[in-house]
Write a protein that holds these residues in place. Structure first.
Motif, PDB file in Angstrom:
ATOM      1  N   VAL A 109      -2.375  10.512  -3.111  1.00 35.29           N
ATOM      2  CA  VAL A 109      -1.210  11.494  -3.381  1.00 35.29           C
ATOM      3  C   VAL A 109      -1.254  12.596  -2.396  1.00 35.29           C
ATOM      4  CG1 VAL A 109      -0.193  12.898  -5.022  1.00 35.29           C
ATOM      5  CG2 VAL A 109      -1.279  10.839  -5.761  1.00 35.29           C
ATOM      6  N   VAL A 110      -0.364  12.965  -1.832  1.00 35.73           N
ATOM      7  CA  VAL A 110      -0.197  14.246  -0.961  1.00 35.73           C
ATOM      8  C   VAL A 110       0.711  15.334  -1.805  1.00 35.73           C
ATOM      9  CG1 VAL A 110       0.116  15.543   0.805  1.00 35.73           C
ATOM     10  CG2 VAL A 110      -0.445  13.270   1.125  1.00 35.73           C
ATOM     11  N   GLU A 111       0.033  16.598  -2.296  1.00 34.20           N
ATOM     12  CA  GLU A 111       0.729  17.307  -2.994  1.00 34.20           C
ATOM     13  C   GLU A 111       0.763  18.890  -2.660  1.00 34.20           C
ATOM     14  OE1 GLU A 111       2.218  19.864  -5.596  1.00 34.20           O
ATOM     15  OE2 GLU A 111       2.187  17.521  -6.158  1.00 34.20           O
ATOM     16  N   ASP A 112       2.198  19.571  -2.483  1.00 31.84           N
ATOM     17  CA  ASP A 112       2.383  20.411  -1.792  1.00 31.84           C
ATOM     18  C   ASP A 112       2.100  21.825  -2.259  1.00 31.84           C
ATOM     19  OD1 ASP A 112       3.682  21.896   0.471  1.00 31.84           O
ATOM     20  OD2 ASP A 112       5.801  21.719  -0.322  1.00 31.84           O
ATOM     21  N   THR A 113       2.407  21.764  -3.729  1.00 32.81           N
ATOM     22  CA  THR A 113       2.776  23.153  -4.475  1.00 32.81           C
ATOM     23  C   THR A 113       1.383  23.431  -5.212  1.00 32.81           C
ATOM     24  OG1 THR A 113       3.669  22.228  -6.365  1.00 32.81           O
ATOM     25  CG2 THR A 113       5.078  22.933  -4.486  1.00 32.81           C
ATOM     26  N   GLU A 114       1.392  24.857  -5.632  1.00 32.35           N
ATOM     27  CA  GLU A 114       0.117  25.382  -6.488  1.00 32.35           C
ATOM     28  C   GLU A 114       0.454  24.794  -7.916  1.00 32.35           C
ATOM     29  OE1 GLU A 114      -2.895  27.271  -8.188  1.00 32.35           O
ATOM     30  OE2 GLU A 114      -2.574  26.914  -6.035  1.00 32.35           O
ATOM     31  N   ASN A 162       0.907  -1.232   0.070  1.00 26.54           N
ATOM     32  CA  ASN A 162       0.187   0.036  -0.119  1.00 26.54           C
ATOM     33  C   ASN A 162       0.725   1.172  -0.081  1.00 26.54           C
ATOM     34  OD1 ASN A 162      -2.367  -1.539   0.391  1.00 26.54           O
ATOM     35  ND2 ASN A 162      -2.261  -1.734   2.439  1.00 26.54           N
ATOM     36  N   VAL A 163       0.901   2.033  -0.916  1.00 23.00           N
ATOM     37  CA  VAL A 163       1.616   3.253  -1.185  1.00 23.00           C
ATOM     38  C   VAL A 163       0.987   4.597  -1.250  1.00 23.00           C
ATOM     39  CG1 VAL A 163       3.207   4.088  -2.813  1.00 23.00           C
ATOM     40  CG2 VAL A 163       3.250   1.840  -2.584  1.00 23.00           C
ATOM     41  N   ILE A 164       1.500   5.451  -0.667  1.00 23.14           N
ATOM     42  CA  ILE A 164       0.950   6.931  -0.547  1.00 23.14           C
ATOM     43  C   ILE A 164       2.351   7.701  -1.188  1.00 23.14           C
ATOM     44  CG2 ILE A 164       0.495   9.043   0.678  1.00 23.14           C
ATOM     45  CD1 ILE A 164      -0.783   7.235   2.525  1.00 23.14           C
ATOM     46  N   PRO A 188      -7.688   9.340  -4.528  1.00 25.11           N
ATOM     47  CA  PRO A 188      -7.551  10.537  -3.569  1.00 25.11           C
ATOM     48  C   PRO A 188      -6.337  11.465  -3.748  1.00 25.11           C
ATOM     49  CG  PRO A 188      -8.269   8.803  -2.326  1.00 25.11           C
ATOM     50  CD  PRO A 188      -7.717   8.188  -3.375  1.00 25.11           C
ATOM     51  N   VAL A 189      -6.421  12.595  -3.917  1.00 31.69           N
ATOM     52  CA  VAL A 189      -5.252  13.493  -4.054  1.00 31.69           C
ATOM     53  C   VAL A 189      -5.585  14.615  -3.031  1.00 31.69           C
ATOM     54  CG1 VAL A 189      -3.691  15.175  -5.317  1.00 31.69           C
ATOM     55  CG2 VAL A 189      -4.576  13.228  -6.395  1.00 31.69           C
ATOM     56  N   VAL A 190      -4.662  14.940  -1.863  1.00 33.62           N
ATOM     57  CA  VAL A 190      -4.962  15.940  -0.763  1.00 33.62           C
ATOM     58  C   VAL A 190      -4.033  16.956  -1.302  1.00 33.62           C
ATOM     59  CG1 VAL A 190      -5.020  15.950   1.525  1.00 33.62           C
ATOM     60  CG2 VAL A 190      -5.738  14.163   0.665  1.00 33.62           C
ATOM     61  N   SER A 191      -4.491  18.033  -1.357  1.00 35.71           N
ATOM     62  CA  SER A 191      -3.422  19.149  -1.783  1.00 35.71           C
ATOM     63  C   SER A 191      -3.384  19.980  -0.728  1.00 35.71           C
ATOM     64  CB  SER A 191      -3.838  19.925  -2.921  1.00 35.71           C
ATOM     65  OG  SER A 191      -3.313  21.135  -2.946  1.00 35.71           O
ATOM     66  N   VAL A 192      -2.292  20.403  -0.077  1.00 33.58           N
ATOM     67  CA  VAL A 192      -1.896  21.459   1.079  1.00 33.58           C
ATOM     68  C   VAL A 192      -1.597  22.869   0.373  1.00 33.58           C
ATOM     69  CG1 VAL A 192      -1.479  19.625   2.531  1.00 33.58           C
ATOM     70  CG2 VAL A 192       0.622  20.942   1.553  1.00 33.58           C
ATOM     71  N   ALA A 193      -1.595  22.726  -1.028  1.00 36.33           N
ATOM     72  CA  ALA A 193      -1.017  24.023  -1.722  1.00 36.33           C
ATOM     73  C   ALA A 193      -1.731  25.379  -1.293  1.00 36.33           C
ATOM     74  CB  ALA A 193      -0.989  23.812  -3.255  1.00 36.33           C
TER      75      ALA A 193
END
Length: 373
Positions: free
Chosen positions: A129-134, A101-103, A149-154
């Motif tokens: 995926v967790v994405e950091d940038t705009e 199981n991969v993130i 799911p893609v969780v963005s903190v951008a």
């Protein structure tokens, strides 16, 4: 980092991972800037997951940090072309984390072109995926559908503090590189392309340092916002560039294409906030313009009757001086840890998501406990 600060940071991350515990066992592949403070974040990731590989962004690697990280983790080279090839990307994931199981922890949407293939064909399971940038946020948002799911903190409010300081550090580094060749920016005409959070901070900092600032953004709403704050605005890239002696690109996307460079004023300085391949189509100029290194971080581009200077090879100029933004970067890292834990619990369906306000508030309260001293 001195020992007391290191201990404080380790304690902060322990509190974050306690507040946001991981669910089922997961393996993470982590694309990251490898700066001096990053090992503590990687150790926190290792407390909640098996770190399958660390993939440093090539233009933001501190060599002593790289050596330290290599002693603790598997480190692989990173470039965008490799993950643009879905076949290679799948082979890489199988070799690195087959059957698990991969993130995927991303900075800049590297996994976006191959995500469908990875989710559909990987022998394990891509939990998200967790994405950091705009820039990366835009790359995932542009996909027809997201297979996981893609969780963005951008666009997190916790990132606002970092973005403001990034804008200031961009101007600091730009000014330092220009001064290194005996030139100054004060009282010049500047152009900022992109009026997001970082672009806004750049424009405000330039104005505070007595430059005349014009803003261009393809979004008319952002141009109105810039206008309301007293900046001159331009509806076209060519118009914005015409009189600018300094151009800073902060779109999180492709700001200048091949045809735009001819509009640069002779002697203009050009710098970027993100990776060169994301903001500037400099590769299209090879064979057209003569490239002459002026100094380690300054290159002159010249064709008959026209010349301009590119800072830091078009990469994020603030990384020349370490891109330090103080303890505020740990707010974003904590949110990445929280998002990783949420994905491990299966909290999100396929699609683009953000962390909930109560989670961000919890992170902010913990941050105050450790850094408001």
């Amino acid at each position: 980092m001195e020992s007391p600060e290191r201990a404080r940071l380790e304690a902060f991350f322990r509190q974050i991972t306690t507040r946001f515990p991981a669910g089922e066992h997961v393996t993470t592949l982590i694309i990251t800037h490898l700066l001096s403070e990053r090992p503590a974040f990687l150790r926190a990731m290792a407390a909640t997951s098996t770190v399958g590989a660390v993939l440093p962004k090539p233009r933001s690697v501190d060599q002593p940090t790289l050596e330290k990280v290599r002693r603790a983790f598997t480190v692989h080279d990173l470039n965008r072309e490799l993950f643009a090839d879905s076949t290679w990307a799948l082979e890489y994931l199988e070799d690195t984390a087959g059957g698990r199981n991969v993130i995927l922890i991303d900075i800049g949407g590297y996994f976006a072109p191959c995500l469908d293939t990875l989710v559909e064909k990987f022998s394990g399971r891509v939990l998200g995926v967790v994405e950091d940038t705009e820039n990366g946020h835009q790359r995932y948002a542009a996909l027809d559908r997201l297979p996981c799911p893609v969780v963005s903190v951008a666009r997190s409010p916790l990132k606002d503090c970092e973005d403001h300081l990034v804008g200031r550090s961009i101007v600091f580094s730009t000014d330092a590189l220009v001064r290194a060749r005996g030139d100054i920016l004060t009282s010049r005409n500047a152009c900022v392309i992109g009026f997001g959070k970082v672009g806004r901070a750049i424009a405000q900092t330039l104005r505070a340092q007595d430059l005349r600032v014009t803003v261009h953004d393809t979004d008319p709403v952002k141009r109105v916002q810039a206008h309301s704050q007293g900046f001159r605005t331009s509806a076209s890239t060519a118009e914005a560039l015409r009189e600018a002696e300094l151009v800073l690109c902060a779109t999180g996307n492709l700001a200048l294409r091949q045809g735009d460079f001819s509009a640069l004023r002779n002697g203009a300085y050009l710098a970027s906030v993100t990776s060169s391949e994301d903001e500037l189509e400099l590769g299209s100029l090879h064979g057209l313009y003569k490239r002459t290194p002026v100094s380690e971080q300054l290159t002159r581009y010249e064709i008959t009757g026209h010349y301009f200077y590119v800072l830091a090879d078009g990469g994020a100029v603030n990384f020349v001086h370490g891109a330090a933004v103080g303890s505020y970067i740990h707010l974003v890292q904590a949110e990445i840890l929280a998002a990783t834990a949420a994905l491990s619990h299966g909290r999100f369906q396929s699609g683009l998501h953000e962390m909930a306000a109560p989670d961000r508030q919890a992170i902010a309260r913990i941050w105050f406990d450790y850094f408001d001293r």
